[in-house]
Design a protein around this motif. Structure first.
Motif, PDB file in Angstrom:
ATOM      1  N   PHE A 281      -7.393  55.065 119.844  1.00 27.86           N
ATOM      2  CA  PHE A 281      -8.285  54.711 120.957  1.00 27.86           C
ATOM      3  C   PHE A 281      -9.672  55.318 120.766  1.00 27.86           C
ATOM      4  O   PHE A 281     -10.663  54.790 121.265  1.00 27.86           O
ATOM      5  CB  PHE A 281      -7.702  55.195 122.287  1.00 27.86           C
ATOM      6  CG  PHE A 281      -6.630  54.303 122.845  1.00 27.86           C
ATOM      7  CD1 PHE A 281      -6.945  53.294 123.740  1.00 27.86           C
ATOM      8  CD2 PHE A 281      -5.312  54.461 122.459  1.00 27.86           C
ATOM      9  CE1 PHE A 281      -5.968  52.462 124.261  1.00 27.86           C
ATOM     10  CE2 PHE A 281      -4.315  53.635 122.959  1.00 27.86           C
ATOM     11  CZ  PHE A 281      -4.639  52.628 123.858  1.00 27.86           C
ATOM     12  N   PHE A 282      -9.730  56.412 120.028  1.00 25.35           N
ATOM     13  CA  PHE A 282     -10.997  57.106 119.824  1.00 25.35           C
ATOM     14  C   PHE A 282     -11.524  56.922 118.408  1.00 25.35           C
ATOM     15  O   PHE A 282     -12.722  57.072 118.171  1.00 25.35           O
ATOM     16  CB  PHE A 282     -10.823  58.591 120.146  1.00 25.35           C
ATOM     17  CG  PHE A 282     -10.337  58.831 121.539  1.00 25.35           C
ATOM     18  CD1 PHE A 282     -11.244  58.985 122.586  1.00 25.35           C
ATOM     19  CD2 PHE A 282      -8.980  58.871 121.833  1.00 25.35           C
ATOM     20  CE1 PHE A 282     -10.811  59.180 123.888  1.00 25.35           C
ATOM     21  CE2 PHE A 282      -8.533  59.061 123.136  1.00 25.35           C
ATOM     22  CZ  PHE A 282      -9.450  59.214 124.163  1.00 25.35           C
ATOM     23  N   CYS A 283     -10.654  56.583 117.485  1.00 27.01           N
ATOM     24  CA  CYS A 283     -11.073  56.346 116.101  1.00 27.01           C
ATOM     25  C   CYS A 283     -11.764  54.998 115.969  1.00 27.01           C
ATOM     26  O   CYS A 283     -12.820  54.884 115.353  1.00 27.01           O
ATOM     27  CB  CYS A 283      -9.864  56.420 115.166  1.00 27.01           C
ATOM     28  SG  CYS A 283     -10.248  56.114 113.433  1.00 27.01           S
ATOM     29  N   GLY A 284     -11.174  53.942 116.550  1.00 28.57           N
ATOM     30  CA  GLY A 284     -11.829  52.641 116.527  1.00 28.57           C
ATOM     31  C   GLY A 284     -10.991  51.562 115.867  1.00 28.57           C
ATOM     32  O   GLY A 284      -9.780  51.702 115.668  1.00 28.57           O
ATOM     33  N   ASN A 285     -11.660  50.453 115.494  1.00 38.36           N
ATOM     34  CA  ASN A 285     -10.994  49.267 114.984  1.00 38.36           C
ATOM     35  C   ASN A 285     -10.968  49.179 113.459  1.00 38.36           C
ATOM     36  O   ASN A 285     -10.517  48.174 112.900  1.00 38.36           O
ATOM     37  CB  ASN A 285     -11.663  48.022 115.568  1.00 38.36           C
ATOM     38  CG  ASN A 285     -11.502  47.942 117.077  1.00 38.36           C
ATOM     39  OD1 ASN A 285     -10.421  47.691 117.589  1.00 38.36           O
ATOM     40  ND2 ASN A 285     -12.585  48.178 117.802  1.00 38.36           N
ATOM     41  N   ARG A 288      -8.267  51.672 108.818  1.00 34.62           N
ATOM     42  CA  ARG A 288      -7.762  53.002 108.477  1.00 34.62           C
ATOM     43  C   ARG A 288      -7.348  53.803 109.705  1.00 34.62           C
ATOM     44  O   ARG A 288      -6.592  54.782 109.599  1.00 34.62           O
ATOM     45  CB  ARG A 288      -8.822  53.768 107.685  1.00 34.62           C
ATOM     46  CG  ARG A 288      -9.091  53.198 106.310  1.00 34.62           C
ATOM     47  CD  ARG A 288     -10.303  53.857 105.651  1.00 34.62           C
ATOM     48  NE  ARG A 288     -11.547  53.471 106.314  1.00 34.62           N
ATOM     49  CZ  ARG A 288     -12.749  53.881 105.936  1.00 34.62           C
ATOM     50  NH1 ARG A 288     -12.860  54.703 104.895  1.00 34.62           N
ATOM     51  NH2 ARG A 288     -13.831  53.477 106.578  1.00 34.62           N
ATOM     52  N   CYS A 289      -7.846  53.399 110.885  1.00 36.81           N
ATOM     53  CA  CYS A 289      -7.526  54.129 112.116  1.00 36.81           C
ATOM     54  C   CYS A 289      -6.073  53.950 112.543  1.00 36.81           C
ATOM     55  O   CYS A 289      -5.592  54.671 113.426  1.00 36.81           O
ATOM     56  CB  CYS A 289      -8.455  53.678 113.250  1.00 36.81           C
ATOM     57  SG  CYS A 289     -10.194  54.163 113.051  1.00 36.81           S
ATOM     58  N   THR A 296      -8.571  59.906 110.053  1.00 32.45           N
ATOM     59  CA  THR A 296      -8.504  59.319 111.398  1.00 32.45           C
ATOM     60  C   THR A 296      -8.868  60.346 112.451  1.00 32.45           C
ATOM     61  O   THR A 296      -9.630  60.061 113.383  1.00 32.45           O
ATOM     62  CB  THR A 296      -7.089  58.766 111.659  1.00 32.45           C
ATOM     63  OG1 THR A 296      -6.755  57.822 110.651  1.00 32.45           O
ATOM     64  CG2 THR A 296      -7.028  58.095 113.014  1.00 32.45           C
ATOM     65  N   LEU A 297      -8.336  61.548 112.302  1.00 30.41           N
ATOM     66  CA  LEU A 297      -8.651  62.616 113.251  1.00 30.41           C
ATOM     67  C   LEU A 297     -10.131  62.949 113.223  1.00 30.41           C
ATOM     68  O   LEU A 297     -10.775  63.085 114.280  1.00 30.41           O
ATOM     69  CB  LEU A 297      -7.824  63.861 112.919  1.00 30.41           C
ATOM     70  CG  LEU A 297      -8.102  65.107 113.763  1.00 30.41           C
ATOM     71  CD1 LEU A 297      -7.772  64.864 115.231  1.00 30.41           C
ATOM     72  CD2 LEU A 297      -7.306  66.305 113.229  1.00 30.41           C
ATOM     73  N   ALA A 374       1.715  66.331 115.232  1.00 26.57           N
ATOM     74  CA  ALA A 374       0.763  67.402 114.930  1.00 26.57           C
ATOM     75  C   ALA A 374      -0.686  66.935 115.069  1.00 26.57           C
ATOM     76  O   ALA A 374      -1.518  67.637 115.660  1.00 26.57           O
ATOM     77  CB  ALA A 374       1.017  67.938 113.518  1.00 26.57           C
ATOM     78  N   LEU A 375      -1.010  65.753 114.543  1.00 24.84           N
ATOM     79  CA  LEU A 375      -2.389  65.245 114.645  1.00 24.84           C
ATOM     80  C   LEU A 375      -2.767  64.950 116.086  1.00 24.84           C
ATOM     81  O   LEU A 375      -3.894  65.234 116.519  1.00 24.84           O
ATOM     82  CB  LEU A 375      -2.547  63.976 113.802  1.00 24.84           C
ATOM     83  CG  LEU A 375      -2.725  64.157 112.296  1.00 24.84           C
ATOM     84  CD1 LEU A 375      -2.821  62.794 111.623  1.00 24.84           C
ATOM     85  CD2 LEU A 375      -3.958  64.978 111.982  1.00 24.84           C
TER      86      LEU A 375
END
Length: 404
Positions: A281-285, A288-289, A296-297, A374-375
């Motif tokens: 939701f915060f990484c995007g489209n 790789r997200c 990604t983090l 964990a992530l």
């Protein structure tokens, strides 16, 4: 026996070839997308006010840009003389919400048709509006099972009271946006009349990539295990909204399987891959997200710092509302009072929105989940630390919380 063995080998070879072909297709798409991101920072695209209805083709416009809506939809809108008309210079659509003294504030948007519900659009893109004045532009790309439905009840009341436009998407399941859809969303959201708040389950959109100023993002997240537990039982039993026709895609035994049994028996539904939910939701489209990696983090954290003005916590919802009210008083004025003193209808909705039949994970299962998530927990702790720092900056302390 030899024939059976030969058939098995043949089937395995076919499956291997199909998997390899799929892998090459995905790899080619990913490489193409990454190269596109690396070589192009900003693309100039026409805004909605510049679209000429005489240049509409089947699927695309004459200049090759994406098709915003169908010819029939343009014709239907143009015939609605009391609501919308084509400007005299044939450069834009003019919208009329009716009585200016009591304009419509809440809009539902069917994204398959850009103008469905007559969105409150401006004639020109306001590229200088960064939302820092009294006309904020806010996107609530809400994360599932983080209390957003109860929050939205309050936002709808505020839209009428504080006179801002609230746009609610009618698309509930498509969180990741393909490139064409992402571009269309960026263009439309950039031309909504401010102040506005747009809400939808969707991954972060990088407006700068399309040469547009980004609105301010907000969100609310919760402890990852609590969110996963809520989602696990929600899929099986739903909530208290009786109008839902609830079905579970599985056997009867799978439906009544506890989350403890699911994790301990290493079922696919409770595998590490299925627990990766909040970060995209915060990484995007970007493709790789979709994968739980350090990249990604890092991308998610970068987007938070750049575009998310407020990310609150469901466990600290009162303080989250205090932060929102202090950050955008013209939009969220009165939200804390509505949270603390809900009407009877609001109380019923909050009770109904609670997921049914939840059973907490055991200590053993909790330890397994924390290791697999964990992530998600690294991101959650990052957001939590950032939120507490924002509270201190705004002077939100214990005495203020008690007296509000």
């Amino acid at each position: 026996m030899r024939l059976l063995k030969g058939a098995r080998i043949y089937i395995l070879l076919v499956i291997a070839v199909c998997c390899y072909a799929w892998y090459l297709t995905q790899k080619r798409f990913l490489i193409k997308h990454v190269l596109k991101l690396q070589t192009t920072d900003v693309r100039a695209k026409p805004n909605l006010a510049q679209l000429n209805k005489h240049h509409i083709l089947d699927g695309k416009f004459a200049d090759g840009s994406i098709k915003w809506t169908s010819n029939s939809e343009f014709d239907r809108i143009a015939e609605t003389k009391n609501n919308v008309s084509w400007s005299s210079d044939e450069s834009s659509w003019n919208f009329d919400n009716g009585n200016d003294t009591n304009p419509k504030r809440i809009y539902e948007w069917n994204e398959t048709v850009v103008y469905q519900g007559l969105l409150p659009l401006v004639d020109q893109l306001d590229l200088n509006n960064d939302g820092s004045d009294n006309k904020p532009r806010i996107i609530f790309n809400r994360v599932g099972k983080c209390g957003s439905r109860s929050v939205l009840d309050i936002f709808r009341i505020l839209a009428e009271r504080n006179q801002f436009n609230m746009i609610e998407s009618l698309v509930y399941t498509q969180k990741i946006l393909p490139p064409e859809k992402e571009e269309m969303m960026a263009q439309v959201l950039s031309q909504l009349q401010a102040p506005y708040l747009f809400q939808r389950h969707m991954y972060h959109i990088n407006f700068n990539y399309y040469g547009l100023k980004s609105p301010s993002y907000i969100n609310i997240i919760r402890d990852p295990i609590a969110r996963f537990t809520s989602q696990y039982y929600f899929k099986r039993f739903g909530d208290g909204f009786q109008q839902r026709t609830w079905t579970f895609n599985g056997t009867e035994s799978e439906k009544y399987q506890t989350i403890n049994d699911c994790v301990l028996n290493n079922k696919y539904e409770c595998s590490q891959r299925r627990m990766f939910y909040i970060l995209p939701f915060f990484c995007g489209n970007d493709p790789r997200c979709k994968y739980p990696t350090d990249w990604t983090l890092a991308r998610a954290m970068e987007n938070v710092r750049k575009d998310f003005k407020v990310i609150g916590l469901l466990e600290e919802l009162h303080d989250t509302f205090l932060v929102l009210e202090k950050t955008w008083p013209t939009v969220f004025r009165g939200c804390v009072n509505l949270l603390m003193h809900p009407s009877k209808g609001q109380q019923l909705n909050r009770t109904a929105a609670l997921t049914k039949a939840k059973e907490k994970p055991s200590p053993k299962v909790t330890a397994i989940l924390k290791d697999q998530m964990a992530l998600e927990y690294r991101f959650y702790n990052f957001v939590k630390s950032r939120f507490h720092a924002l509270k201190r900056k705004l002077g939100i302390n214990k005495s203020l919380r008690q007296t509000t």
